[in-house]
Write a protein that holds these residues in place. Sequence first.
Motif, PDB file in Angstrom:
ATOM      1  N   CYS A   1      57.467 -19.126  66.026  1.00 27.37           N
ATOM      2  CA  CYS A   1      57.963 -18.252  64.912  1.00 27.37           C
ATOM      3  C   CYS A   1      56.542 -18.055  63.955  1.00 27.37           C
ATOM      4  O   CYS A   1      56.863 -17.085  63.326  1.00 27.37           O
ATOM      5  CB  CYS A   1      58.984 -18.980  64.114  1.00 27.37           C
ATOM      6  N   ALA A   2      55.677 -18.648  64.206  1.00 30.62           N
ATOM      7  CA  ALA A   2      54.597 -18.538  63.311  1.00 30.62           C
ATOM      8  C   ALA A   2      53.503 -17.869  63.916  1.00 30.62           C
ATOM      9  O   ALA A   2      52.544 -17.096  63.235  1.00 30.62           O
ATOM     10  CB  ALA A   2      53.901 -19.904  62.796  1.00 30.62           C
ATOM     11  N   LEU A   3      53.409 -17.474  64.988  1.00 30.48           N
ATOM     12  CA  LEU A   3      52.591 -16.798  65.827  1.00 30.48           C
ATOM     13  C   LEU A   3      52.464 -15.247  65.625  1.00 30.48           C
ATOM     14  O   LEU A   3      53.630 -14.544  65.223  1.00 30.48           O
ATOM     15  CB  LEU A   3      52.748 -17.158  67.276  1.00 30.48           C
ATOM     16  N   PRO A   4      51.541 -14.494  65.778  1.00 34.80           N
ATOM     17  CA  PRO A   4      51.455 -12.870  65.663  1.00 34.80           C
ATOM     18  C   PRO A   4      51.986 -12.460  66.901  1.00 34.80           C
ATOM     19  O   PRO A   4      52.413 -12.994  67.871  1.00 34.80           O
ATOM     20  CB  PRO A   4      50.001 -12.616  65.564  1.00 34.80           C
ATOM     21  N   SER A   5      52.246 -11.027  66.692  1.00 36.79           N
ATOM     22  CA  SER A   5      52.688 -10.328  67.908  1.00 36.79           C
ATOM     23  C   SER A   5      51.789 -10.358  69.227  1.00 36.79           C
ATOM     24  O   SER A   5      50.439 -10.411  69.024  1.00 36.79           O
ATOM     25  CB  SER A   5      52.790  -9.024  67.564  1.00 36.79           C
ATOM     26  N   THR A   6      52.274 -10.105  70.369  1.00 38.46           N
ATOM     27  CA  THR A   6      51.295  -9.718  71.570  1.00 38.46           C
ATOM     28  C   THR A   6      50.796  -8.260  71.700  1.00 38.46           C
ATOM     29  O   THR A   6      51.373  -7.590  71.178  1.00 38.46           O
ATOM     30  CB  THR A   6      51.900 -10.335  72.774  1.00 38.46           C
TER      31      THR A   6
ATOM     32  N   CYS B   1      57.038  -4.388  69.038  1.00 37.71           N
ATOM     33  CA  CYS B   1      55.974  -5.188  68.723  1.00 37.71           C
ATOM     34  C   CYS B   1      56.465  -6.235  67.655  1.00 37.71           C
ATOM     35  O   CYS B   1      55.963  -7.574  67.558  1.00 37.71           O
ATOM     36  CB  CYS B   1      55.136  -4.412  67.606  1.00 37.71           C
ATOM     37  N   GLY B   2      57.702  -6.076  67.066  1.00 38.28           N
ATOM     38  CA  GLY B   2      58.222  -7.112  65.929  1.00 38.28           C
ATOM     39  C   GLY B   2      59.054  -8.170  66.533  1.00 38.28           C
ATOM     40  O   GLY B   2      59.044  -9.252  66.073  1.00 38.28           O
ATOM     41  N   SER B   3      59.294  -8.060  67.892  1.00 37.05           N
ATOM     42  CA  SER B   3      59.868  -9.181  68.600  1.00 37.05           C
ATOM     43  C   SER B   3      59.446  -9.909  69.461  1.00 37.05           C
ATOM     44  O   SER B   3      59.629 -10.854  70.029  1.00 37.05           O
ATOM     45  CB  SER B   3      61.381  -8.465  69.493  1.00 37.05           C
ATOM     46  N   LYS B   4      57.802  -9.619  69.739  1.00 37.09           N
ATOM     47  CA  LYS B   4      57.197 -10.466  71.008  1.00 37.09           C
ATOM     48  C   LYS B   4      56.078 -11.375  70.258  1.00 37.09           C
ATOM     49  O   LYS B   4      55.870 -11.055  68.985  1.00 37.09           O
ATOM     50  CB  LYS B   4      56.464  -9.581  71.517  1.00 37.09           C
ATOM     51  N   LYS B   5      55.764 -12.539  70.626  1.00 38.28           N
ATOM     52  CA  LYS B   5      54.897 -13.299  70.463  1.00 38.28           C
ATOM     53  C   LYS B   5      53.843 -13.597  71.463  1.00 38.28           C
ATOM     54  O   LYS B   5      53.930 -13.507  72.745  1.00 38.28           O
ATOM     55  CB  LYS B   5      55.656 -14.723  69.971  1.00 38.28           C
ATOM     56  N   THR B   6      52.450 -13.888  70.870  1.00 36.32           N
ATOM     57  CA  THR B   6      51.492 -13.832  71.977  1.00 36.32           C
ATOM     58  C   THR B   6      51.068 -15.328  72.464  1.00 36.32           C
ATOM     59  O   THR B   6      51.290 -16.108  71.864  1.00 36.32           O
ATOM     60  CB  THR B   6      50.160 -13.377  70.939  1.00 36.32           C
ATOM     61  N   LEU B   7      51.013 -15.184  73.777  1.00 33.49           N
ATOM     62  CA  LEU B   7      50.525 -16.192  74.681  1.00 33.49           C
ATOM     63  C   LEU B   7      49.007 -16.176  74.504  1.00 33.49           C
ATOM     64  O   LEU B   7      48.456 -17.451  74.571  1.00 33.49           O
ATOM     65  CB  LEU B   7      51.201 -16.148  76.125  1.00 33.49           C
TER      66      LEU B   7
END
Length: 338
Positions: free
Chosen positions: A107-112, A275-281
């Motif tokens: 939840c704290a991560l930026p978008s991928t 962009c708003g629903s994804k989180k970066t691995l």
Amino acid sequence: MTRPAWLPDNFVLSLLGVVGLALLLPVQGQGVPVLDALTQAAVALLFFLHGSKLSRRVVWEGLLHWRLHALVFAATFVLFPVLGLLLRPWLEPLVGHTLYLGVLFICALPSTVQSSIAFTSVARGNVAAALCSASTSNILGMAVTPLLMAALAQWAGGAADAGAVKLSWHTFEGIVFTLLLPFVAGQVLQGWTGGWVARHKAWIRMSDQGTILLVVYGAFSAATVQGLYRQLPPLTLLALVGISALLLALVMPLLTVLSRVLGFSREDEIAIVFCGSKKTLASGVPMAQILFAGQAVGLLVLPLMVFHQLQLMVCAPLARHYADRPADAGAPPATRST
């Protein structure tokens, strides 16, 4: 033959293979500092190449679309954390406290960056805005994510959990020298390196994926040596899949509705949703190594790996659904704005 949307892609299969290798043959002893040094160098190279690849002209065009970015950033750094905290009474009993912290880390991560842009392009959305929004989210995340994660850990578990997040000068030093400075160097040297990067996109993609595989191998090796996976029931892994599905099921429809209520074009809506629903691995795993130094990093990134796979599986058919709509009249999708 087209790969079914539900089938993991080759990179996800490689991730699973690396996890299996770490479970069977984890790095130990004198190999650990060697792997750590190699990993840091690979991560620095990854962000240098991203800096070299990102066009300043596209960044400037995208930056002008501030309403779109404001909604994406609100979803990334406000909506996700709020959901993570509100759902705690149901999530934490399902997976335990450590894995719940891993969910909060998502939840704290930026978008991928790569997949957000790729899916926006496939769906015929506003690619320029998606590129700028996802990239800016990653840059801001270098500062926002550590602070946000410390606050979430404090709210969720008190001082003990907040202390598990390494918010010291050494933490920010690691983020600055490993992530931010290489990115800035890539931007500064773009006139010399940008052409080479543009001509070797396949090599750059392999470098991105290879770096992630290397970091995941190190994190899961450490967890294996510490014996953290011996007590992980299969039902817990299934619960992580359900939690990831729940987060996506809440965020994606809400962003779709908000985009339409606020009067964004369909092309902008596509960029906002992806962009708003994804989180970066790619940025998340290196950040976890720095933020949770000395903690069970392998367990803490496991929810992120599950979420990463599920977001790809959900976004692939959604992008095709958007792409099948009738062509819109007016400006091209990559440049249209509200």
